[in-house]
Design an enzyme around this catalytic site. Sequence first.
Site, PDB file in Angstrom:
ATOM      1  N   HIS A 110      26.504  59.638 -84.840  1.00  0.00           N
ATOM      2  CA  HIS A 110      26.588  59.809 -86.287  1.00  0.00           C
ATOM      3  C   HIS A 110      25.194  60.099 -86.841  1.00  0.00           C
ATOM      4  O   HIS A 110      24.261  59.330 -86.606  1.00  0.00           O
ATOM      5  CB  HIS A 110      27.142  58.546 -86.950  1.00  0.00           C
ATOM      6  CG  HIS A 110      28.557  58.240 -86.560  1.00  0.00           C
ATOM      7  ND1 HIS A 110      29.639  58.754 -87.228  1.00  0.00           N
ATOM      8  CD2 HIS A 110      29.059  57.477 -85.553  1.00  0.00           C
ATOM      9  CE1 HIS A 110      30.755  58.323 -86.665  1.00  0.00           C
ATOM     10  NE2 HIS A 110      30.423  57.545 -85.636  1.00  0.00           N
ATOM     11  N   HIS A 112      39.351  58.395 -81.966  1.00  0.00           N
ATOM     12  CA  HIS A 112      39.023  57.008 -82.298  1.00  0.00           C
ATOM     13  C   HIS A 112      40.307  56.214 -82.078  1.00  0.00           C
ATOM     14  O   HIS A 112      41.216  56.244 -82.897  1.00  0.00           O
ATOM     15  CB  HIS A 112      38.557  56.894 -83.755  1.00  0.00           C
ATOM     16  CG  HIS A 112      38.203  55.491 -84.164  1.00  0.00           C
ATOM     17  ND1 HIS A 112      36.923  55.128 -84.525  1.00  0.00           N
ATOM     18  CD2 HIS A 112      38.951  54.355 -84.261  1.00  0.00           C
ATOM     19  CE1 HIS A 112      36.902  53.833 -84.827  1.00  0.00           C
ATOM     20  NE2 HIS A 112      38.123  53.353 -84.671  1.00  0.00           N
ATOM     21  N   ASP A 140      27.507  56.131 -80.303  1.00  0.00           N
ATOM     22  CA  ASP A 140      28.128  55.760 -81.577  1.00  0.00           C
ATOM     23  C   ASP A 140      27.075  55.194 -82.521  1.00  0.00           C
ATOM     24  O   ASP A 140      27.374  54.375 -83.397  1.00  0.00           O
ATOM     25  CB  ASP A 140      29.271  54.763 -81.379  1.00  0.00           C
ATOM     26  CG  ASP A 140      30.194  54.659 -82.603  1.00  0.00           C
ATOM     27  OD1 ASP A 140      30.154  55.569 -83.455  1.00  0.00           O
ATOM     28  OD2 ASP A 140      30.932  53.667 -82.713  1.00  0.00           O
ATOM     29  N   LYS A 174      37.897  65.891 -83.534  1.00  0.00           N
ATOM     30  CA  LYS A 174      37.894  64.428 -83.532  1.00  0.00           C
ATOM     31  C   LYS A 174      39.025  63.899 -84.406  1.00  0.00           C
ATOM     32  O   LYS A 174      39.095  64.169 -85.605  1.00  0.00           O
ATOM     33  CB  LYS A 174      36.555  63.909 -84.060  1.00  0.00           C
ATOM     34  CG  LYS A 174      36.458  62.386 -84.186  1.00  0.00           C
ATOM     35  CD  LYS A 174      36.478  61.693 -82.836  1.00  0.00           C
ATOM     36  CE  LYS A 174      36.458  60.172 -83.002  1.00  0.00           C
ATOM     37  NZ  LYS A 174      35.181  59.680 -83.557  1.00  0.00           N
ATOM     38  N   HIS A 210      34.309  55.639 -77.511  1.00  0.00           N
ATOM     39  CA  HIS A 210      33.738  54.280 -77.587  1.00  0.00           C
ATOM     40  C   HIS A 210      34.720  53.190 -77.139  1.00  0.00           C
ATOM     41  O   HIS A 210      35.073  52.297 -77.910  1.00  0.00           O
ATOM     42  CB  HIS A 210      33.186  53.986 -78.981  1.00  0.00           C
ATOM     43  CG  HIS A 210      34.044  54.386 -80.140  1.00  0.00           C
ATOM     44  ND1 HIS A 210      35.381  54.055 -80.264  1.00  0.00           N
ATOM     45  CD2 HIS A 210      33.746  55.095 -81.253  1.00  0.00           C
ATOM     46  CE1 HIS A 210      35.851  54.540 -81.389  1.00  0.00           C
ATOM     47  NE2 HIS A 210      34.889  55.176 -82.003  1.00  0.00           N
TER      48      HIS A 210
END
Length: 338
Positions: free
Chosen positions: A16, A133, A239, A96, A167
């Site tokens: 990010h 995610h 992340d 994503k 993640h």
Amino acid sequence: MPKQITLRSPLDMHLHLRDGDMLKLAAPLTAESFSGAVIMPNLVPPVDNLDRLLEYKQRIVDAVGQHQFDPYMALFFRQYSEQELAIAKEHMIGIKLYPAGATTNSEAGVKAIDAVEPTFKMMEEMGIPLMVHGETHGFVMDREKEFLESYDYLAKKFPKLNITMEHITTADAVEMLDKHENLRATVTLQHLIITLDDVAGGMLDPHLFCKPIAKRPEDREALLQAALEAHPRLMFGSDSAPHPIEKKECCGCAAGVFTAPIAIARLAQLFDKHDKLDNLQVFISDNAQKLYGIKPTEKLITVTNERFQVPPAYVGHNQHVVPMHANEELEWSISQIG
């Protein structure tokens, strides 16, 4: 003589950078020591069309300045037309998917996986990777585990769609990684080191709070062993998520751990502790290059077991961001960048 290792073109496959002043602070701190990174698209508004993607990429290029760095751009998942995907494909590394409301700036995310299957099918046919995610809205400790059913479903229904479990934080996710050849995963620095006890077992540490949250010791151990053994479908993805200090040290603390400036040194320390330093190159670069078919900018990063004092904060461009391990001394440090 101090021990050292030279890493070739290290990659961060989940990063990010935010935007505006925060981008100007955060981008050089990654670009200095990484050859490239997959840039998350959950801005406000989200990066969900080609114009926004190209504009954001240019802002990143401007922010990193003279550093040699490849920003691998991702689109925010929505229902796309075939024409939109065909035009955008050459400019992105993947799309994503965020479940709506699961994390920072994800309100525009997907509410039901089965409702967006036409886009999955087009991505499969066009060879566009899906990055996910993977959390439900259930009990916070079980959200990733509950989402594994969706990974299983997607991997079976779209066997040629390459799916990255982003993640991962649980032993169950490590097991899922071995179930389907079209699954791969990223894992963060913090989830290789901490458990929920480090976040909230004593005084609450807001700078270790992230989503997905850190889990149990047995989960950390499963993740760590997979990373140390350089599992062929596991990649480093920090992340790293910068937030201004006033958004972390407050009620309603923002989720995100800022690790970009210390990630390589801390990983070297971790792998050396377990006598697996020779596997760090595969984990931090080689696997990602093979899985995504990318050729990053050549950059050599030499890391040495000489101590490094982590600063209390990184400050600039009207931003004040506290990193993981602030004010602590690491046993390894970056000694040369070439």
